[in-house]
Scaffold this motif. Structure first.
Motif, PDB file in Angstrom:
ATOM      1  N   HIS A 685       0.691  -1.015   0.011  1.00  0.00           N
ATOM      2  CA  HIS A 685       0.013  -0.014   0.063  1.00  0.00           C
ATOM      3  C   HIS A 685       0.908   1.178  -0.038  1.00  0.00           C
ATOM      4  O   HIS A 685       0.197   2.058   0.741  1.00  0.00           O
ATOM      5  N   SER A 789     -19.220  -9.411   4.745  1.00  0.00           N
ATOM      6  CA  SER A 789     -19.108  -7.908   4.772  1.00  0.00           C
ATOM      7  C   SER A 789     -20.102  -7.573   6.093  1.00  0.00           C
ATOM      8  O   SER A 789     -20.921  -8.428   6.633  1.00  0.00           O
ATOM      9  N   HIS A 806      -8.679   2.759   9.616  1.00  0.00           N
ATOM     10  CA  HIS A 806      -8.190   1.567   9.264  1.00  0.00           C
ATOM     11  C   HIS A 806      -8.973   0.405   8.860  1.00  0.00           C
ATOM     12  O   HIS A 806      -8.608  -0.727   8.991  1.00  0.00           O
ATOM     13  N   GLU A 808      -9.619  -0.904   6.062  1.00  0.00           N
ATOM     14  CA  GLU A 808      -8.996  -1.504   4.970  1.00  0.00           C
ATOM     15  C   GLU A 808      -8.201  -2.746   5.735  1.00  0.00           C
ATOM     16  O   GLU A 808      -8.095  -4.033   5.148  1.00  0.00           O
ATOM     17  N   GLY A 811     -10.250  -4.986   7.496  1.00  0.00           N
ATOM     18  CA  GLY A 811     -11.058  -5.802   6.601  1.00  0.00           C
ATOM     19  C   GLY A 811      -9.774  -7.023   6.031  1.00  0.00           C
ATOM     20  O   GLY A 811     -10.333  -7.997   5.995  1.00  0.00           O
ATOM     21  N   HIS A 812      -8.579  -6.495   5.728  1.00  0.00           N
ATOM     22  CA  HIS A 812      -7.430  -7.487   5.463  1.00  0.00           C
ATOM     23  C   HIS A 812      -7.113  -8.589   6.514  1.00  0.00           C
ATOM     24  O   HIS A 812      -7.121  -9.743   5.943  1.00  0.00           O
ATOM     25  N   LYS A 817     -15.090  -7.256   5.161  1.00  0.00           N
ATOM     26  CA  LYS A 817     -15.261  -5.780   4.344  1.00  0.00           C
ATOM     27  C   LYS A 817     -16.324  -5.265   5.383  1.00  0.00           C
ATOM     28  O   LYS A 817     -17.401  -5.662   5.576  1.00  0.00           O
ATOM     29  N   GLU A 819     -18.130  -1.355   6.797  1.00  0.00           N
ATOM     30  CA  GLU A 819     -18.178  -0.199   6.586  1.00  0.00           C
ATOM     31  C   GLU A 819     -18.887   0.565   7.774  1.00  0.00           C
ATOM     32  O   GLU A 819     -19.385  -0.083   8.725  1.00  0.00           O
TER      33      GLU A 819
END
Length: 894
Positions: A685, A789, A806, A808, A811-812, A817, A819
RNA sequence: GGGUGCUUAGCUCAGCUGGUCAGAGCGUCGCAUUCACAUUGCGAAGGUCGCUGGUUCGAGCCCAGCAGCACCCACCA
């Protein structure tokens, strides 16, 4: 070009690493790099040259090595002085046994000179074996200063001390009752006698008007004194009387003495005494000026005092003697179940015979003038006894003992110490530096002087007074006499050497608590006398290594673990770790193979951490610029600072196990499990440069912190790190390749960024969230490949921002995923204020357990905060802390 | 007879000066395996800190007593 980097750590290179260290000269404090003022010194407890090292040796070598390596990395002039002990009786026994087994000859058959020759040859073999073993464990001791207790320098120290003590009246020759081993044909010190409980017979014999009990009829031939208690009404009439009684060899005249030593409760309350073969009776004999008649000789046989039994082995003759008394009608009864402590020689297990003998002693209660002026000032006395000085040194804190409870044990032992018998009738060891006239009848002008023994530092052949021929005392010294001088004799004393000035007193004495008396206490006594100072400032006592069941390891029991086998199998580093982790000073540890295997796994983990970082980063300057641009960066740097601080503190406090446990947790659970995983993410990233710099910096610190404990693997990784990633030419910059050894790198300091509580707190929140998501997945049996998700709602704004920033990364790491949502009515689970809803086809399940635990916790906090007693009595800081906790909690749950 | 230490999850043990201290490793159970490491990763279950009192606002942590285990010292004729 990156070199081949094996997937698993291969410990085959350990010996090469050791050679590199040894060749570097850095084990020697005189050739260490940089300017080093503060000395650190440690004398290795010299292993006996009787055989090979066992796991107990491995333990002390590990602890002492880590002490030394730490001191060296701290920039001290670190000296760890190795050596071996001739272990007089023990070694002679081993060789004697061998000679007898192979040739059927005793030492008397082959003679003194030949026996010593054989022993020396034997010692040569064991010495080199021991030295190799010490090296295999990675011991960073200075071989150029290696000593052997029989070295000429050490003999000089021994003779110097002996002469001074003799001149001061502290060494004397006396005819005293001693512990005698009929097999070793030698005296034994009090603490060289072992006791073993044994069921034996207690015989009751008629002795004139009284009945006496004894476990040893064979010593009673010449008993002529009856002792009764003065208050014992049964025998009141008899006291002071002289009686004629029928006894073993006919009629004897017996006298009755009243002394409170007689125990009215034991047996019949009356006893006869045997001055020559009982310590207690010997004292009584001195008190009442009674003759001391030897019944048993040095071979364990009966003397002419036993009449017709003369020449028979005393113990073997016991039943025969009882039979004789039975015939005479003198046996009252025999108690078959008498439990008795049998004294045994600690070397060979033969029953010890107390008997009177002319021997050399050290007087522990005799006053002498303290030679060293500084010591006089410090202890506030001009004269003292050896005992008083030795007590003072620990009481005053000049010597600290870890753990502290051993101080009490030390005091108790020292207070009850008797004069120390230092002569031994064996051939191997330091021959006593005393000479006598060959012809004792020789009369000269100086007859008085000529009759005294001549004590000399140099060998003499003629009487200094009359010139007559003299011969040396054939006896040798107790092996502990020379080892008692170990800390200073090894540094060159009595010569005024630089080593002695720089390194004495030594910093630490590290040894097992089992030789506190044998060795530590005697070093304190002898060093205070000879040098006028303490031998060491701190005594660190480790415990014993036991087997899985907590039993002592021994050759005969076959439950021992050979350190070399374990090293061959797992490598030295895991063996070292297994001997230090989980141990606290003074407490025994249990060791077994699985434990070592566990640490092998860790060592391999460390290897792969290094492998990953080294093989995946490009070449870069040695000290890269650290630019923590993410929360994870800040977190790991903070944690690194914290672990450096914690480890340093633990090292200073001798809490090695704690140091390792913390390091272990940091390295594996924090650095490897979290930071490295995040680093992989950060690299792709757009943060490769800054992440790699932090990885390298962390690895560098981690290797340094681990080095005292696991020197081999850290040195190997360090080599790879410095030659493959960091500027390879750095080694050429100053001092050559050697300077690059991890061995001499400076110990890490807290650096770069101060500890950031905020970063740690925020990061911990993220960890908690990720862990919860993982748990959720596991509990709902979600396929690991499947990406979930969901939505997340946070009220606390600060945390909300952290999580939003953070999403992402979370999620990783959690394969989910997420929101941010503002409203959340039916969360799948809640984590201290963070509500998370996951899209699952199945019905959601929130943890009731968790909710209840939380409820209980809040209730507890509320109860305490409403308790007026708590509010008024507890320190304000504590109250405030609790209040904050509650507040934070309520905020998050609102 | 005198003394010391230990008694905390199934096992081995940490818990510094009393205020989240109920922990670690191993073991157990579930899930995962081309991505540094199966000598691996993720997750889970397990303990009224030997017993009884006391001190304290608050005790594995301090005090007293008891029990079990281990060791040391002394040594009884």
């Amino acid at each position: 070009m990156k070199e081949e980097f094996p997937k698993t750590y291969e410990h085959k290179n350990e010996e090469q690493s050791y050679q590199l260290w040894e060749k570097s000269g850095f084990f020697n404090p005189d050739t260490l790099p940089g300017v080093r003022k503060e000395p650190f010194s440690l004398s290795m407890p010299p292993p006996n040259v009787t055989g090979s090292l066992h796991i107990g040796h491995a333990m002390f070598l590990t602890i002492e090595d880590l002490m030394t390596r730490y001191a060296r990395m701290q920039g001290k002039r670190a000296l760890w002085l190795p050596g071996v002990d001739h272990a007089a009786i023990a070694t002679q026994n081993v060789v004697e046994k061998d000679v007898y087994k192979k040739e059927g000859k005793t030492r008397h058959d082959i003679g003194r000179v030949e026996l010593i020759k054989r022993i020396d040859a034997f010692v040569q073999g064991t010495r080199s074996r021991i030295e190799t073993q010490i090296r295999r464990l990675g011991s960073s001791c200075d071989w150029s200063r290696e000593r052997y207790t029989l070295d000429p320098d050490l003999s000089l120290a021994m003779r110097t001390v002996f002469k001074r003590m003799y001149d001061d009246g502290l060494i004397y020759r006396g005819d005293r009752i001693v512990n005698w081993c009929p097999r070793c044909k030698s005296t034994l010190a009090d603490d060289e006698v072992d006791y073993k409980e044994q069921k034996t017979k207690l015989y009751y014999f008629k002795y004139g008007p009284v009945v006496i009990g004894t476990a040893r009829p064979e010593t009673k031939f010449q008993d002529k004194i009856i002792i009764v208690h003065p208050k014992d009404k049964r025998y009141k009439e008899l006291v002071g009387k002289e009686l004629e009684v029928e006894w073993m060899t006919g009629k004897v005249k017996a006298r009755v003495i009243a002394d409170p030593i007689a125990d009215m409760e034991f047996g019949t309350g009356a006893m006869t005494i045997t001055p020559a073969h009982s310590f207690e009776d010997f004292l009584l004999a001195q008190k009442y000026h009674l003759p001391v008649v030897k019944i048993i000789d040095e071979d364990g046989n009966l003397t002419e005092a036993a009449g017709s039994f003369k020449g028979k082995n005393a113990r073997d003759a016991r039943e025969e003697i009882v039979l004789l008394l039975q015939k005479k009608g003198l046996v009252e009864k025999i108690d078959e179940d008498y439990v008795h402590n049998l004294s045994l020689c600690y070397r060979c297990g033969t029953p010890v015979e107390p008997l009177p003998s002319l021997q050399w002693f050290i007087a522990v209660d005799r006053e002498f003038r303290i030679m060293n002026q500084d010591l006089r000032k410090r202890c506030g006395k001009d004269t003292a006894t050896l005992k008083q000085l030795a007590l003072w040194a620990v009481r005053s804190g000049e010597i600290n003992i870890i753990p502290g409870r051993f101080k009490k044990i030390y005091f108790h032992w020292m207070e009850n110490l008797h004069d120390w018998c230092i002569s031994r009738q064996i051939w191997f060891g330091h021959q006593i530096p005393v000479w006598y006239h060959k012809n004792s009848k020789l009369k000269t002008q100086n007859s008085k002087l000529c009759n005294d023994p001549f004590v000399s530092v140099e060998d003499i052949s003629h009487c200094p007074h009359c010139g007559g021929e003299v011969e040396q005392d054939p006896d040798t010294l107790d092996t502990w006499f020379s080892s008692a001088l170990w800390t200073f004799s090894t540094l060159g004393w009595p010569k005024n050497t630089k080593d002695f000035k720089v390194f004495h007193p030594t910093s630490v004495m590290e040894t097992g608590y089992d030789i506190l008396f044998f060795w530590v206490a005697r070093m304190i006594i002898m060093t205070l006398y000879a040098v006028g100072d303490v031998p060491f400032c701190t005594v660190y006592l480790h415990g014993l290594v036991r087997d899985r069941e907590g039993k002592k390891m021994s050759k005969s029991a076959g439950n021992g673990i050979d350190p070399l086998d374990m090293i061959a199998k797992f490598g030295a580093d895991p063996v070292r770790l297994s001997l230090v982790v989980g141990t606290t000073p003074g407490n025994d540890i249990r060791l077994y193979e699985e434990k070592i295997a566990g640490y092998r796994n860790f060592v391999n983990k460390l290897w792969n951490i290094g492998r990953f970082i080294i093989t995946s980063t490009g070449e870069r300057p040695f000290a890269p610029t650290i630019d923590p641009c993410t929360l994870a960066d800040q977190w790991i740097l903070s944690e690194l600072n914290s672990i450096i601080e914690q480890t340093t503190t633990a090292m200073e406090e001798y809490r090695y196990s704690a140091a390792i446990e913390n390091l272990y947790e940091f390295t594996w659970s924090k650095f490897a499990d979290w930071y490295i995983e995040i680093a992989k993410f950060q690299r792709v990233h757009g943060m490769k440069e800054s992440t790699d710099a932090i990885l390298l910096y962390s690895l560098e610190q981690i290797l340094k912190l681990w080095h005292p404990f696991t020197p081999f693997i850290t040195e190997e990784l360090w080599k790879n790190l410095t030659t493959q990633v960091l500027f390879p030419e750095r080694g050429r910059l100053r001092g050559g390749v050697n300077q690059n050894l991890l061995l001499v790198q400076p110990w890490p300091h807290k650096a770069i960024e101060p500890y950031s509580y905020r970063a740690v707190e925020h990061f911990t929140k993220l960890q908690g969230l990720i862990a919860s998501l993982r748990t959720f997945r596991a509990e709902h049996k979600v396929n690991p490949r499947e990406k979930l998700s969901g939505a997340i709602a946070v009220h606390q704004s600060e945390i909300k921002k952290v999580i939003a920033d953070h999403l992402e990364l979370v999620g990783h790491l959690a394969k989910t995923k997420l929101e941010i949502s503002t409203e959340m009515t039916h969360p799948s689970f809640t984590l201290s204020g963070i509500r998370v809803s996951i899209d699952l086809p199945k019905k959601e399940k929130s943890s009731r357990k968790e909710r209840e635990a939380r409820k209980k916790y809040v209730a507890d906090l509320e109860r305490r905060l409403s308790d007026p007693l708590f509010l008024s009595k507890a320190p304000p800081s504590v109250v405030e802390k609790e209040r904050q906790r509650l507040k934070a909690f309520e905020e998050m749950n609102s």
